[in-house]
Design an enzyme around this catalytic site. Structure first.
Site, PDB file in Angstrom:
ATOM      1  N   SER A  26       0.854  -1.180   0.000  1.00 46.99           N
ATOM      2  CA  SER A  26       0.000   0.000   0.000  1.00 46.99           C
ATOM      3  C   SER A  26       0.894   1.236   0.000  1.00 46.99           C
ATOM      4  O   SER A  26       2.059   1.166   0.379  1.00 46.99           O
ATOM      5  CB  SER A  26      -0.905   0.017   1.226  1.00 46.99           C
ATOM      6  OG  SER A  26      -1.867   1.042   1.063  1.00 46.99           O
ATOM      7  N   GLN A  48      -4.634   3.094 -15.791  1.00 50.07           N
ATOM      8  CA  GLN A  48      -3.422   2.412 -15.308  1.00 50.07           C
ATOM      9  C   GLN A  48      -3.106   1.181 -16.152  1.00 50.07           C
ATOM     10  O   GLN A  48      -1.955   0.956 -16.530  1.00 50.07           O
ATOM     11  CB  GLN A  48      -3.595   1.982 -13.831  1.00 50.07           C
ATOM     12  CG  GLN A  48      -3.382   3.076 -12.816  1.00 50.07           C
ATOM     13  CD  GLN A  48      -1.900   3.441 -12.634  1.00 50.07           C
ATOM     14  OE1 GLN A  48      -1.013   2.952 -13.346  1.00 50.07           O
ATOM     15  NE2 GLN A  48      -1.650   4.323 -11.704  1.00 50.07           N
ATOM     16  N   ASN A  59     -10.295  12.570  -8.833  1.00 53.18           N
ATOM     17  CA  ASN A  59      -9.920  13.650  -7.915  1.00 53.18           C
ATOM     18  C   ASN A  59     -11.150  14.492  -7.552  1.00 53.18           C
ATOM     19  O   ASN A  59     -11.273  14.961  -6.429  1.00 53.18           O
ATOM     20  CB  ASN A  59      -8.845  14.549  -8.545  1.00 53.18           C
ATOM     21  CG  ASN A  59      -7.607  13.780  -8.987  1.00 53.18           C
ATOM     22  OD1 ASN A  59      -7.687  12.592  -9.272  1.00 53.18           O
ATOM     23  ND2 ASN A  59      -6.483  14.444  -9.052  1.00 53.18           N
ATOM     24  N   SER A 116     -10.065   5.440 -13.344  1.00 50.91           N
ATOM     25  CA  SER A 116      -8.642   5.660 -13.033  1.00 50.91           C
ATOM     26  C   SER A 116      -7.814   4.424 -13.389  1.00 50.91           C
ATOM     27  O   SER A 116      -6.770   4.513 -14.036  1.00 50.91           O
ATOM     28  CB  SER A 116      -8.455   5.927 -11.538  1.00 50.91           C
ATOM     29  OG  SER A 116      -9.213   7.026 -11.148  1.00 50.91           O
ATOM     30  N   LYS A 136      -9.100  10.518 -15.440  1.00 48.98           N
ATOM     31  CA  LYS A 136      -8.616  10.306 -14.067  1.00 48.98           C
ATOM     32  C   LYS A 136      -8.861  11.575 -13.261  1.00 48.98           C
ATOM     33  O   LYS A 136      -9.775  11.650 -12.452  1.00 48.98           O
ATOM     34  CB  LYS A 136      -7.141   9.885 -14.081  1.00 48.98           C
ATOM     35  CG  LYS A 136      -6.701   9.201 -12.787  1.00 48.98           C
ATOM     36  CD  LYS A 136      -6.524  10.166 -11.655  1.00 48.98           C
ATOM     37  CE  LYS A 136      -6.029   9.559 -10.377  1.00 48.98           C
ATOM     38  NZ  LYS A 136      -5.853  10.565  -9.320  1.00 48.98           N
ATOM     39  N   SER A 187      -4.488   3.174   4.690  1.00 53.71           N
ATOM     40  CA  SER A 187      -5.505   3.038   3.638  1.00 53.71           C
ATOM     41  C   SER A 187      -5.878   1.598   3.286  1.00 53.71           C
ATOM     42  O   SER A 187      -6.831   1.366   2.549  1.00 53.71           O
ATOM     43  CB  SER A 187      -5.023   3.756   2.368  1.00 53.71           C
ATOM     44  OG  SER A 187      -3.845   3.147   1.890  1.00 53.71           O
ATOM     45  N   HIS A 228     -12.527   6.247  -2.632  1.00 55.96           N
ATOM     46  CA  HIS A 228     -13.570   6.514  -3.630  1.00 55.96           C
ATOM     47  C   HIS A 228     -14.342   5.247  -3.977  1.00 55.96           C
ATOM     48  O   HIS A 228     -13.802   4.143  -3.906  1.00 55.96           O
ATOM     49  CB  HIS A 228     -12.950   7.018  -4.939  1.00 55.96           C
ATOM     50  CG  HIS A 228     -12.141   8.268  -4.808  1.00 55.96           C
ATOM     51  ND1 HIS A 228     -12.230   9.126  -3.754  1.00 55.96           N
ATOM     52  CD2 HIS A 228     -11.227   8.807  -5.653  1.00 55.96           C
ATOM     53  CE1 HIS A 228     -11.407  10.136  -3.948  1.00 55.96           C
ATOM     54  NE2 HIS A 228     -10.780   9.969  -5.083  1.00 55.96           N
TER      55      HIS A 228
HETATM   56  P1  NAI Z   1      -4.310  20.504  -8.009  1.00 57.70           P
HETATM   57  O1  NAI Z   1      -2.963  20.999  -8.360  1.00 57.70           O
HETATM   58  O2  NAI Z   1      -5.375  20.422  -9.047  1.00 57.70           O
HETATM   59  O3  NAI Z   1      -4.929  21.368  -6.801  1.00 57.70           O
HETATM   60  C1  NAI Z   1      -4.234  21.829  -5.697  1.00 57.70           C
HETATM   61  C2  NAI Z   1      -4.656  23.284  -5.482  1.00 57.70           C
HETATM   62  O4  NAI Z   1      -4.140  23.763  -4.240  1.00 57.70           O
HETATM   63  C3  NAI Z   1      -4.139  24.221  -6.572  1.00 57.70           C
HETATM   64  O5  NAI Z   1      -5.204  24.930  -7.172  1.00 57.70           O
HETATM   65  C4  NAI Z   1      -3.204  25.165  -5.842  1.00 57.70           C
HETATM   66  O6  NAI Z   1      -3.202  26.482  -6.371  1.00 57.70           O
HETATM   67  C5  NAI Z   1      -3.758  25.116  -4.419  1.00 57.70           C
HETATM   68  N1  NAI Z   1      -2.781  25.474  -3.378  1.00 57.70           N
HETATM   69  C6  NAI Z   1      -1.454  25.192  -3.314  1.00 57.70           C
HETATM   70  N2  NAI Z   1      -0.914  25.683  -2.188  1.00 57.70           N
HETATM   71  C7  NAI Z   1      -1.924  26.272  -1.503  1.00 57.70           C
HETATM   72  C8  NAI Z   1      -2.003  26.947  -0.260  1.00 57.70           C
HETATM   73  N3  NAI Z   1      -0.925  27.115   0.516  1.00 57.70           N
HETATM   74  N4  NAI Z   1      -3.211  27.429   0.144  1.00 57.70           N
HETATM   75  C9  NAI Z   1      -4.315  27.285  -0.621  1.00 57.70           C
HETATM   76  N5  NAI Z   1      -4.300  26.654  -1.828  1.00 57.70           N
HETATM   77  C10 NAI Z   1      -3.118  26.144  -2.253  1.00 57.70           C
HETATM   78  O7  NAI Z   1      -4.079  19.063  -7.359  1.00 57.70           O
HETATM   79  P2  NAI Z   1      -5.215  17.953  -7.089  1.00 57.70           P
HETATM   80  O8  NAI Z   1      -5.289  17.028  -8.231  1.00 57.70           O
HETATM   81  O9  NAI Z   1      -6.428  18.648  -6.607  1.00 57.70           O
HETATM   82  O10 NAI Z   1      -4.527  17.120  -5.909  1.00 57.70           O
HETATM   83  C11 NAI Z   1      -4.319  17.675  -4.614  1.00 57.70           C
HETATM   84  C12 NAI Z   1      -3.710  16.618  -3.703  1.00 57.70           C
HETATM   85  O11 NAI Z   1      -4.643  15.559  -3.509  1.00 57.70           O
HETATM   86  C13 NAI Z   1      -2.466  15.951  -4.249  1.00 57.70           C
HETATM   87  O12 NAI Z   1      -1.595  15.665  -3.188  1.00 57.70           O
HETATM   88  C14 NAI Z   1      -2.985  14.671  -4.849  1.00 57.70           C
HETATM   89  O13 NAI Z   1      -1.982  13.707  -5.001  1.00 57.70           O
HETATM   90  C15 NAI Z   1      -4.041  14.308  -3.849  1.00 57.70           C
HETATM   91  N6  NAI Z   1      -5.136  13.416  -4.279  1.00 57.70           N
HETATM   92  C16 NAI Z   1      -5.819  12.786  -3.275  1.00 57.70           C
HETATM   93  C17 NAI Z   1      -6.884  11.964  -3.572  1.00 57.70           C
HETATM   94  C18 NAI Z   1      -7.598  11.259  -2.481  1.00 57.70           C
HETATM   95  O14 NAI Z   1      -8.426  10.389  -2.760  1.00 57.70           O
HETATM   96  N7  NAI Z   1      -7.370  11.574  -1.226  1.00 57.70           N
HETATM   97  C19 NAI Z   1      -7.330  11.743  -4.950  1.00 57.70           C
HETATM   98  C20 NAI Z   1      -6.579  12.493  -5.937  1.00 57.70           C
HETATM   99  C21 NAI Z   1      -5.528  13.303  -5.595  1.00 57.70           C
END
Ligand code: NAI
Length: 461
Positions: free
Chosen positions: A76, A394, A223, A390, A218, A81, A382
């Site tokens: 994992s 892959q 996301n 997604s 994806k 998770s 999800h």
């Molecule tokens: P993204 O790049 O589309 O969005 C992140 C946003 O945060 C951007 O708009 C950016 O401007 C903003 N940001 C950066 N620093 C900031 C701050 N200090 N204050 C406020 N806003 C700030 O990225 P995405 O795809 O939304 O992914 C975000 C995170 O979530 C990544 O770490 C990704 O790997 C993770 N993720 C988690 C999932 C889950 O199921 N938990 C699923 C998909 C992605």
């Protein structure tokens, strides 16, 4: 041979299998891959090491890869998770898996190492967040006598270094050999993709990579719509708190932030958003959310980070929060919240992955999953349907990198648009979507082929 898996309880396999059977009915993309490629077995000869949340949905992915001819070993990518019944079902089915919900950080890196231990080592990586890639590259750097930083968080750095040292002692030259025989990596998430592009910039990516995250099917689905379902699910399972009427602050309005804000708002919370990017800030405002500064909204009830950035909720913020504020993260790594600086506070464990922490003022905060991604730590991630999209990406990425390796340089690629459209198409029937067909005249008028691709590369969806 002695038992080649580490799971919580192999007796959970039957329960896992029943849930797998249900998930298959919700994962039409993966099932279609089995039909299309099950006989030709394009992944024959591939030895895939997987580092991705060991959930029921991932179990369907693993069994698809195996049906396509691959040899697979799995760990994992997060200590909280794993769904233990999913891991048990996979182990019982004969695929080595090393994952337990609530494993320690030391176990996390040890289990990742074990998932690399094919007789001849792996030749492909399927990564989520980049830990498997990082492990090989850092180890190879260490073998070359180079510095082995940077790593995700300082707490983790010590553990990774210890694991690398252990492997180097047991098998000298192992990391370099692994690095040289890996033919490619497919990366699942935004944070892992950032790492890959950084490696390319530094001229240090030793094999080709496919950025699965930026397939439209994806990031614009998992996301966004995934988090829309799984964020509130995680908060509810953790706290049973009434969401309606509460004030929630969502930090970041990228794909995950958009889904998270929609999730909370759908549950009746009054949602505010923080952003650094003017485009995303404007989007949030025009979607009807107040865009604010965290510092000026510390009296909210729920705080969720979605940024993929570090130190977003800091200790000075948590000190000002009201009594029983809920604090959680849905981004990939736990360093979005300064959890380390809470260590010398009074922690009361409420249940698994839910802690109450007392601030110097006497106010308490409820911290979910110790700051690790709460939708997978406190709930089950999800739903299958969106993960099918997604994971179909892959599978296609693995087939592409394995069967057409010579067409790729050591760079990061995105799957071509016709495959992205194919993934979407495979998911229409299950939800009764009927697609309109253009006549050739109409297609010519908007400048596309009647059978697609339907958009130019620069189109943003
Ligand atoms: P993204 O790049 O589309 O969005 C992140 C946003 O945060 C951007 O708009 C950016 O401007 C903003 N940001 C950066 N620093 C900031 C701050 N200090 N204050 C406020 N806003 C700030 O990225 P995405 O795809 O939304 O992914 C975000 C995170 O979530 C990544 O770490 C990704 O790997 C993770 N993720 C988690 C999932 C889950 O199921 N938990 C699923 C998909 C992605």
């Amino acid at each position: 041979m002695s038992q080649d898996y580490i799971v919580k309880d192999i007796a959970l396999a039957d329960y896992g299998r029943k849930e797998l059977d249900i998930a298959e009915t919700e994962m039409p993309g993966l099932m279609a891959c089995r039909v299309e490629y099950g006989e030709s077995k394009p992944l024959s000869g591939a030895r895939i090491v997987g580092s991705l949340h060991m959930t029921i949905q991932t179990a369907v992915l693993i069994e698809t890869l195996v049906e396509l001819g691959a040899d697979v070993r799995w760990a994992s990518c997060n200590i909280f998770s794993t769904q233990d019944h999913a891991a048990a079902a996979i182990a019982a089915g004969g695929t080595p898996v090393f994952a337990i919900k609530g494993q320690s950080l030391e176990e996390h890196w040890d289990y990742l190492d074990r998932s690399f231990q094919f007789a001849d080592g792996p030749n492909m990586i399927l990564d989520d967040g980049g830990d498997a890639t990082l492990y090989v590259l850092l180890g190879a750097r260490a073998e070359a006598g180079e510095e082995i930083i940077p790593v995700p968080t300082s707490e983790e750095e010590t553990v990774i270094k210890a694991q690398i040292a252990k492997r180097m002692e047991q098998s000298p030259g192992w990391f370099t050999k692994m690095r040289d025989q890996i033919k490619g990596v497919s990366e699942e998430t935004t944070t892992g993709v950032h790492r890959l592009y950084d490696l390319v910039k530094q001229g240090q990516l030793p094999f080709p990579a496919i950025n699965v995250n930026d397939s439209v099917t994806k990031s614009k689905f998992d996301n966004k719509y995934g988090c829309k379902e799984s964020l509130v699910d995680g908060i509810r399972r953790a706290t049973d708190t009434m969401m309606a009427g509460k004030v929630a602050v969502v930090m970041g309005y990228g794909d995950v932030g958009k889904g998270s804000a929609a999730s909370l708002s759908g549950a009746g919370a009054r949602v505010k958003v923080t952003e650094v990017d003017p485009i995303c800030a404007l989007q949030a405002a025009m979607d009807g959310f107040e865009v604010v500064l965290l510092e000026e909204n510390l009296d909210a009830d729920i705080f969720i980070t979605t940024t993929g950035n570090k130190d977003v909720i800091r200790i000075e913020h948590m000190r000002e929060m009201k009594d029983m504020a809920i604090v959680g993260n849905i981004g990939h790594f736990d360093n979005e919240i300064q959890v380390a600086s809470l260590k010398n506070h009074k922690w009361t464990n409420i249940k698994e992955q839910v802690d109450m922490i007392e601030m110097p003022s006497g106010n308490r905060i409820i911290l979910l999953s110790e700051g690790r991604l709460l939708n997978l730590g406190n709930a089950t991630g999800h739903p299958s349907f969106v993960m099918s999209a997604s994971f179909t990406n892959q599978v296609l990425a693995q087939i592409e990198l394995w069967t057409r390796n010579e067409h790729y340089e050591n760079d990061v690629y995105i799957l071509p648009k016709h495959l992205d459209e194919k993934v979407a198409r495979l998911h229409l029937d299950r939800i009764g979507v009927k697609l309109t067909k253009m006549d050739p005249d109409q297609a010519a008028y908007i400048g596309v082929a009647p059978e697609g691709p339907f958009k130019p590369e620069h189109y943003r969806y």
